[in-house]
Scaffold this motif. Structure first.
Motif, PDB file in Angstrom:
ATOM      1  N   GLY A 139       9.714  -2.121  21.364  1.00  0.00           N
ATOM      2  CA  GLY A 139      10.650  -1.414  22.223  1.00  0.00           C
ATOM      3  C   GLY A 139      10.856  -2.017  23.590  1.00  0.00           C
ATOM      4  N   LEU A 140      10.414  -3.256  23.814  1.00  0.00           N
ATOM      5  CA  LEU A 140      10.681  -3.892  25.101  1.00  0.00           C
ATOM      6  C   LEU A 140      12.174  -4.189  25.231  1.00  0.00           C
ATOM      7  N   VAL A 141      12.706  -4.016  26.434  1.00  0.00           N
ATOM      8  CA  VAL A 141      14.135  -4.266  26.662  1.00  0.00           C
ATOM      9  C   VAL A 141      14.461  -5.739  26.459  1.00  0.00           C
ATOM     10  N   ASN A 142      13.547  -6.604  26.885  1.00  0.00           N
ATOM     11  CA  ASN A 142      13.854  -8.036  26.879  1.00  0.00           C
ATOM     12  C   ASN A 142      13.218  -8.807  25.730  1.00  0.00           C
ATOM     13  N   SER A 143      12.643  -8.120  24.728  1.00  0.00           N
ATOM     14  CA  SER A 143      12.037  -8.834  23.611  1.00  0.00           C
ATOM     15  C   SER A 143      11.883  -7.903  22.415  1.00  0.00           C
ATOM     16  N   THR A 144      12.131  -8.439  21.216  1.00  0.00           N
ATOM     17  CA  THR A 144      12.078  -7.611  20.004  1.00  0.00           C
ATOM     18  C   THR A 144      10.647  -7.394  19.523  1.00  0.00           C
ATOM     19  N   MET A 145       9.836  -8.477  19.479  1.00  0.00           N
ATOM     20  CA  MET A 145       8.429  -8.393  19.064  1.00  0.00           C
ATOM     21  C   MET A 145       8.294  -7.614  17.735  1.00  0.00           C
ATOM     22  N   PHE A 146       7.460  -6.518  17.774  1.00  0.00           N
ATOM     23  CA  PHE A 146       7.217  -5.694  16.580  1.00  0.00           C
ATOM     24  C   PHE A 146       8.090  -4.432  16.573  1.00  0.00           C
ATOM     25  N   THR A 147       9.239  -4.474  17.231  1.00  0.00           N
ATOM     26  CA  THR A 147      10.099  -3.290  17.323  1.00  0.00           C
ATOM     27  C   THR A 147      10.436  -2.715  15.954  1.00  0.00           C
ATOM     28  N   PRO A 201       6.230   6.702  18.659  1.00  0.00           N
ATOM     29  CA  PRO A 201       7.655   6.381  18.531  1.00  0.00           C
ATOM     30  C   PRO A 201       8.141   5.514  19.697  1.00  0.00           C
ATOM     31  N   LEU A 202       9.293   4.922  19.500  1.00  0.00           N
ATOM     32  CA  LEU A 202       9.852   4.059  20.520  1.00  0.00           C
ATOM     33  C   LEU A 202      10.022   4.809  21.842  1.00  0.00           C
ATOM     34  N   GLY A 203       9.530   4.180  22.912  1.00  0.00           N
ATOM     35  CA  GLY A 203       9.683   4.754  24.232  1.00  0.00           C
ATOM     36  C   GLY A 203       8.687   5.841  24.573  1.00  0.00           C
ATOM     37  N   ILE A 204       7.967   6.348  23.574  1.00  0.00           N
ATOM     38  CA  ILE A 204       6.979   7.403  23.808  1.00  0.00           C
ATOM     39  C   ILE A 204       5.567   6.843  23.658  1.00  0.00           C
ATOM     40  N   SER A 206       3.057   7.384  21.690  1.00  0.00           N
ATOM     41  CA  SER A 206       1.943   8.318  21.571  1.00  0.00           C
ATOM     42  C   SER A 206       1.146   8.132  20.291  1.00  0.00           C
ATOM     43  N   GLN A 207       1.660   7.291  19.387  1.00  0.00           N
ATOM     44  CA  GLN A 207       0.975   7.038  18.123  1.00  0.00           C
ATOM     45  C   GLN A 207       0.960   5.535  17.856  1.00  0.00           C
ATOM     46  N   ARG A 208       0.318   5.146  16.766  1.00  0.00           N
ATOM     47  CA  ARG A 208       0.305   3.737  16.377  1.00  0.00           C
ATOM     48  C   ARG A 208       0.723   3.576  14.925  1.00  0.00           C
ATOM     49  N   ILE A 209       1.478   2.509  14.670  1.00  0.00           N
ATOM     50  CA  ILE A 209       1.773   2.094  13.293  1.00  0.00           C
ATOM     51  C   ILE A 209       0.720   1.071  12.910  1.00  0.00           C
ATOM     52  N   VAL A 210       0.084   1.272  11.762  1.00  0.00           N
ATOM     53  CA  VAL A 210      -0.959   0.371  11.285  1.00  0.00           C
ATOM     54  C   VAL A 210      -0.547  -0.131   9.900  1.00  0.00           C
ATOM     55  N   VAL A 211      -0.239  -1.422   9.809  1.00  0.00           N
ATOM     56  CA  VAL A 211       0.236  -2.034   8.570  1.00  0.00           C
ATOM     57  C   VAL A 211      -0.798  -3.063   8.122  1.00  0.00           C
ATOM     58  N   THR A 212      -1.333  -2.894   6.917  1.00  0.00           N
ATOM     59  CA  THR A 212      -2.379  -3.791   6.427  1.00  0.00           C
ATOM     60  C   THR A 212      -1.929  -4.502   5.159  1.00  0.00           C
ATOM     61  N   GLY A 213      -2.152  -5.812   5.132  1.00  0.00           N
ATOM     62  CA  GLY A 213      -1.819  -6.617   3.969  1.00  0.00           C
ATOM     63  C   GLY A 213      -3.057  -7.315   3.427  1.00  0.00           C
ATOM     64  N   GLU A 214      -3.060  -7.563   2.121  1.00  0.00           N
ATOM     65  CA  GLU A 214      -4.152  -8.292   1.472  1.00  0.00           C
ATOM     66  C   GLU A 214      -3.648  -9.659   1.037  1.00  0.00           C
ATOM     67  N   ARG A 215      -4.497 -10.649   1.193  1.00  0.00           N
ATOM     68  CA  ARG A 215      -4.084 -12.021   0.931  1.00  0.00           C
ATOM     69  C   ARG A 215      -3.744 -12.246  -0.540  1.00  0.00           C
ATOM     70  N   ILE A 216      -2.665 -12.995  -0.732  1.00  0.00           N
ATOM     71  CA  ILE A 216      -2.250 -13.447  -2.061  1.00  0.00           C
ATOM     72  C   ILE A 216      -2.762 -14.870  -2.247  1.00  0.00           C
TER      73      ILE A 216
END
Length: 287
Positions: A139-147, A201-204, A206-216
């Protein structure tokens, strides 16, 4: 219109700068000191000695590493250095057009440059019973990152490139962590995992998104083929062309409208002047 183009322009410039960091690092791999093989070996030794744990504290915006080393003399900041600025590697998430440099640590200054590797989690070089954690802003104005990390779905893949090594991971777990919840991301015996974390959520935040992947394994052929390739993100800024054309059209319209208005005013002035002359001629005529 110009003001409306600022967020897109700033985000594109940020992504472009990040892509240049990645591209320059790829060309310097063969000239690293210590060399690539030595750095990878040291990273695996570090992981073998690490008792890793990651804590997501209540109300915190970034995770906290709790890993401890035993029996080795290895300094985190001296491992996996692809350049002199703390660059560790590269993360690509094709489904959401992410191609970011990964730096050591998660300080505020680091997370303004790209993604950060959480010290205290395993280094992202793969291996059984390891779990590496990578975090970035959203949610940074000047960068997309993990938006757009919230758009990642189970079954999607992402890759981590470190000193020429390419590791592919398939997402199998996605969580939203509440602010009053405390979780530990512990190693799962035998599994090779990478976890991506950002705020929501964006701009707030108050929580975290946690995405986990397993190696192929083995790494997918397409991912191997694209290893070290020049970043395709952010791509050509077509919107600047469209915006520029819009500005030109508006400018041309304004100029044309100005000419038309001037001609209309001139005609009105001439008509008004002609009416006065006619009246004077009529009055002065002999009966």
């Amino acid at each position: 219109m110009i003001a409306g183009l600022y967020p897109m322009t700033a985000a594109w410039l940020s992504s472009y700068n990040q892509s240049q960091v990645i591209q320059n690092a790829q060309t310097d791999i063969d000239s690293l000191s210590p060399g690539r093989e030595d750095q990878l070996a040291a990273a695996h030794a570090y992981n073998d000695a690490l008792s890793a744990g990651v804590r997501l504290e209540a109300g915190g915006n970034v995770p906290v590493g709790t890993g401890n080393l035993s029996g080795v003399d290895l300094r985190y900041d001296e491992l996996l250095n692809a350049n002199d600025e703390g660059l560790m590697g590269r993360i690509k998430i094709p489904g959401i057009s992410v191609d970011l440099p990964i730096y050591h640590g998660t300080s505020d200054a680091t997370l303004l440059k790209g993604a950060g590797h959480l010290e205290g989690s395993h280094l992202p070089v793969g291996g059984a019973s390891t779990q590496s954690v990578v975090t970035a802003h959203r949610g940074l104005v000047n960068s997309t990152m993990f938006t757009n990390l919230d758009k990642v779905r189970s079954g999607d893949t992402f890759t981590v490139e470190v000193l020429g090594e390419v590791l592919t991971y398939r997402v199998f777990d996605i969580q939203i962590i509440d602010p009053d919840e405390i979780s530990s991301l512990r190693v799962q015996p035998g599994r090779d995992l990478v976890t991506l974390i950002t705020c929501t959520p964006l701009g707030i935040n108050s929580q975290r998104i946690v995405v986990t992947g397993e190696r192929i394994t083995p790494t997918l052929p397409d991912d191997l083929a694209s290893a070290g390739a020049v970043p395709t993100v952010p791509g050509f800024p077509w919107w600047t062309v469209i915006g520029g054309l819009g500005v030109i059209l508006i400018g041309a319209y304004s100029v044309r409208q100005g000419f038309i208005d001037a001609r209309v005013r001139e005609r009105q002035r001439q008509r008004a002047g002609g009416g006065v002359h006619m009246s004077e001629a009529t009055i002065s005529s002999p009966a």
